[in-house]
Design a protein around this motif. Structure first.
Motif, short mmCIF file in Angstrom:
data_model
loop_
_atom_site.label_atom_id
_atom_site.label_comp_id
_atom_site.label_asym_id
_atom_site.label_seq_id
_atom_site.Cartn_x
_atom_site.Cartn_y
_atom_site.Cartn_z
N ALA A 246 -25.89 68.18 -2.04
CA ALA A 246 -25.06 66.98 -2.08
C ALA A 246 -25.46 66.11 -3.27
N ASP A 247 -24.50 65.38 -3.79
CA ASP A 247 -24.76 64.51 -4.94
C ASP A 247 -25.31 63.15 -4.54
N THR A 248 -25.16 62.78 -3.29
CA THR A 248 -25.64 61.48 -2.82
C THR A 248 -26.61 61.70 -1.66
N PRO A 249 -27.49 60.73 -1.39
CA PRO A 249 -28.45 60.88 -0.29
C PRO A 249 -27.75 61.08 1.06
N VAL A 250 -28.39 61.87 1.91
CA VAL A 250 -27.87 62.10 3.25
C VAL A 250 -28.00 60.83 4.09
N SER A 251 -29.17 60.19 4.01
CA SER A 251 -29.43 59.01 4.83
C SER A 251 -30.46 58.12 4.14
N ARG A 252 -30.43 56.84 4.50
CA ARG A 252 -31.46 55.88 4.12
C ARG A 252 -31.92 55.17 5.39
N PHE A 253 -33.24 55.01 5.51
CA PHE A 253 -33.78 54.36 6.69
C PHE A 253 -34.73 53.25 6.28
N SER A 254 -34.51 52.08 6.83
CA SER A 254 -35.41 50.95 6.61
C SER A 254 -36.24 50.73 7.87
N ILE A 255 -37.54 50.61 7.70
CA ILE A 255 -38.45 50.44 8.84
C ILE A 255 -38.80 48.96 8.97
N GLU A 256 -38.91 48.49 10.19
CA GLU A 256 -39.22 47.10 10.45
C GLU A 256 -40.47 46.66 9.69
N LYS A 257 -40.40 45.47 9.11
CA LYS A 257 -41.49 44.98 8.27
C LYS A 257 -42.79 44.75 9.03
N LYS A 258 -42.70 44.63 10.35
CA LYS A 258 -43.91 44.44 11.14
C LYS A 258 -44.85 45.64 11.04
N HIS A 259 -44.31 46.81 10.64
CA HIS A 259 -45.12 48.01 10.50
C HIS A 259 -45.77 48.14 9.13
N GLY A 260 -45.45 47.20 8.22
CA GLY A 260 -46.05 47.23 6.90
C GLY A 260 -45.45 48.29 6.00
N MET A 261 -46.27 48.81 5.11
CA MET A 261 -45.83 49.74 4.08
C MET A 261 -45.76 51.17 4.62
N LEU A 262 -44.80 51.94 4.10
CA LEU A 262 -44.71 53.36 4.40
C LEU A 262 -45.88 54.09 3.74
N THR A 263 -46.61 54.91 4.52
CA THR A 263 -47.80 55.58 3.99
C THR A 263 -47.74 57.11 4.04
N SER A 264 -46.85 57.69 4.85
CA SER A 264 -46.75 59.15 4.92
C SER A 264 -45.41 59.55 5.51
N LEU A 265 -45.01 60.81 5.24
CA LEU A 265 -43.72 61.32 5.69
C LEU A 265 -43.84 62.75 6.18
N ALA A 266 -42.97 63.12 7.12
CA ALA A 266 -42.81 64.51 7.55
C ALA A 266 -41.36 64.68 7.99
N LEU A 267 -40.82 65.89 7.81
CA LEU A 267 -39.43 66.17 8.13
C LEU A 267 -39.35 67.58 8.71
N ILE A 268 -38.63 67.72 9.83
CA ILE A 268 -38.51 69.02 10.48
C ILE A 268 -37.09 69.21 11.00
N ALA A 269 -36.58 70.42 10.88
CA ALA A 269 -35.26 70.77 11.42
C ALA A 269 -35.46 71.38 12.79
N CYS A 270 -35.11 70.62 13.82
CA CYS A 270 -35.29 71.07 15.21
C CYS A 270 -34.08 71.86 15.68
N ASP A 271 -34.32 72.86 16.51
CA ASP A 271 -33.22 73.61 17.11
C ASP A 271 -32.52 72.73 18.14
N ARG A 272 -31.22 72.93 18.23
CA ARG A 272 -30.46 72.26 19.28
C ARG A 272 -29.36 73.20 19.74
N PRO A 273 -28.98 73.17 21.01
CA PRO A 273 -27.91 74.03 21.49
C PRO A 273 -26.60 73.71 20.80
N GLY A 274 -25.85 74.74 20.42
CA GLY A 274 -24.56 74.53 19.78
C GLY A 274 -23.48 75.38 20.44
#
Length: 452
Positions: free
Chosen positions: A205-233
């Motif tokens: 895709a030419d544009t981002p799939v999603s953008r997520f903003s995290i509540e400021k009470k949690h401070g700065m983003l320090t790490s990331l992980a991403l996983i594709a989970c199975d789901r019934p279809g």
């Protein structure tokens, strides 16, 4: 070149009843250095140079146990990509020759932040803290042979080369590293110029799939992980649902459903920043509730730590790494993602650096990596120069790998580590170590050739 007496004791620990011994890097290991010009931060060191020097002009040292080279040939036809923090380069090593054979990426005007092999073993993610915060994906290719597969390495024509597949300008200036998606190599989770915002991109895709903003009470983003989970279809097919995990400065892990575009759950691991996250797939099984199903995956998190504060904690809470599960309950006849509810279940807090009232060291954990393919082993790299290996079911410690030069800054398993046992770690003093940990018994006399 050889450093030290070949008769030195290798201090080989017994790891487990059904595995062979692992030999940590010691003074009797073979030390080979690059012949690249020293202006690149890599060069041939004089015999009198100190390994402990902290100068930016230090050459990079490469360690591998002579046990691997002499008896197993385990490093033949294998390659490793390293990220140079000072020069901002990404370099390609031939592990058999133990030398740099190519530059994956030249300097981009900022320090290197991280390099990571993707699920396709010939694809590598590279990230720098240059003014644009560039994250790039590179393909490692070798002549007409399949990338990172067997080849005759004695001829220059078979030396691998790299090409850039795609590149993203994140403008991130933090130390949060981008994360490839487990189960879907098209997706990446990226930090952004906003310290509490994450962007998920798809290379189709030419544009981002999603953008997520995290509540400021949690401070700065320090790490990331991403996983594709199975789901019934339906009755005959299965689809996947990407799940994003964000480790925060507050010590909280936040879960987002990428397709639905919303936060689903959060889980507090303590008060220290979550410096690293890794995920591996778990089983999908029927729930105890009639007409419901569950989806689950395992998460490993590593936390920062202050010695004095941790010394006052209960020992059960002092470990700087946590193994826990994310679980989703949903109706088996529902096609709506909004019907999914997520919860976290802590499996075990892993014992890392031992602390007492007089301890003044660094007990934090900088990186966690599950063994690929089966996820049965978890490697935890610490500020205390050690890598600890745990089995994932009960969190039992299987081994401690000592001999890393400095705090463990990076590590990775070979794609076939479940059989070969090959594992790489790097400290912050420009030394790369190669280990063989719990190889399958059938690989004692022959090792499958794949990229590290």
């Amino acid at each position: 070149r050889t450093n030290g007496n070949k008769n030195d004791d290798c201090s080989t620990p017994k790891l487990h009843s059904d595995s062979i011994d692992a030999c940590p890097a010691t003074k009797s290991d073979l030390i080979v250095q690059s012949d690249r010009d020293s202006t690149d931060g890599v060069g041939v060191a004089d015999e009198s140079e100190s390994q402990e020097s902290e100068s930016d002009e230090d050459s990079i040292e490469f360690r591998s146990s002579s046990f691997l080279n002499s008896h197993h040939g385990a490093l033949k036809d294998r390659f490793l990509v390293s990220c140079q923090r000072d020069t901002g380069e990404a370099l390609l090593w031939d592990l058999n020759l133990q030398k740099v054979t190519a530059t994956v990426s030249p300097s981009r005007g900022g320090p290197g932040l991280g390099v990571r092999r993707m699920e396709k073993s010939a694809h590598v993610l590279f990230q720098t803290r240059d003014p644009k915060g560039i994250v790039s994906v590179h393909s490692i290719e070798r002549s007409s042979a399949s990338a990172l597969g067997p080849a005759r390495m004695h001829t220059p024509s078979c030396c691998p080369s790299s090409s850039i597949i795609r590149q993203y300008e994140t403008y991130s200036q933090t130390f949060c590293q981008a994360a490839p998606c487990v189960g879907n190599d098209h997706l990446l989770a990226l930090p952004s110029g906003n310290e509490s915002e994450v962007v998920v991109v798809d290379d189709r895709a030419d544009t981002p799939v999603s953008r997520f903003s995290i509540e400021k009470k949690h401070g700065m983003l320090t790490s990331l992980a991403l996983i594709a989970c199975d789901r019934p279809g339906g009755d005959t097919e299965r689809t996947t649902r990407p799940i994003l995990l964000c480790g925060m400065e507050s010590g909280t892990t936040v879960l987002f459903d990428v397709l639905q575009g919303s936060m689903k759950a959060s889980y507090s691991l303590g008060k220290e920043p979550v410096l690293t996250l890794d995920v591996t797939k778990s089983s999908t099984s029927s729930s105890s509730s009639p007409g419901a199903q569950s989806t689950a995956f395992l998460i490993a998190a590593g936390l920062a730590g202050d010695g004095e504060e941790i010394a006052r904690m209960d020992p059960s809470e002092a470990g700087r790494a946590v193994l826990f599960k994310a679980k989703s309950q949903h109706s088996s006849d529902s096609q709506s993602d909004s019907s999914h509810s997520w919860e976290f279940q802590k499996r075990v807090r892993l014992s890392t650096c031992h602390i007492n009232e007089t301890f003044s060291g660094k007990p934090g954990v900088s990186i966690c990596r599950f063994r690929p393919d089966d996820g049965r082993l978890l490697a935890v790299g610490g500020w205390d120069y050690r890598v600890r290996l745990f089995e994932r079911t009960q969190g039992t410690q299987m081994a401690i790998l000592t001999g890393n030069a400095g705090s463990v800054a990076a590590m990775d398993w070979a794609p076939d580590a479940a059989s070969s046992g090959l594992f790489a770690s790097a400290g912050n003093k420009k030394t790369i170590s190669i280990w063989q940990c719990f190889p399958a018994s059938e690989t004692k006399n022959s090792v499958v050739s794949n990229g590290v």
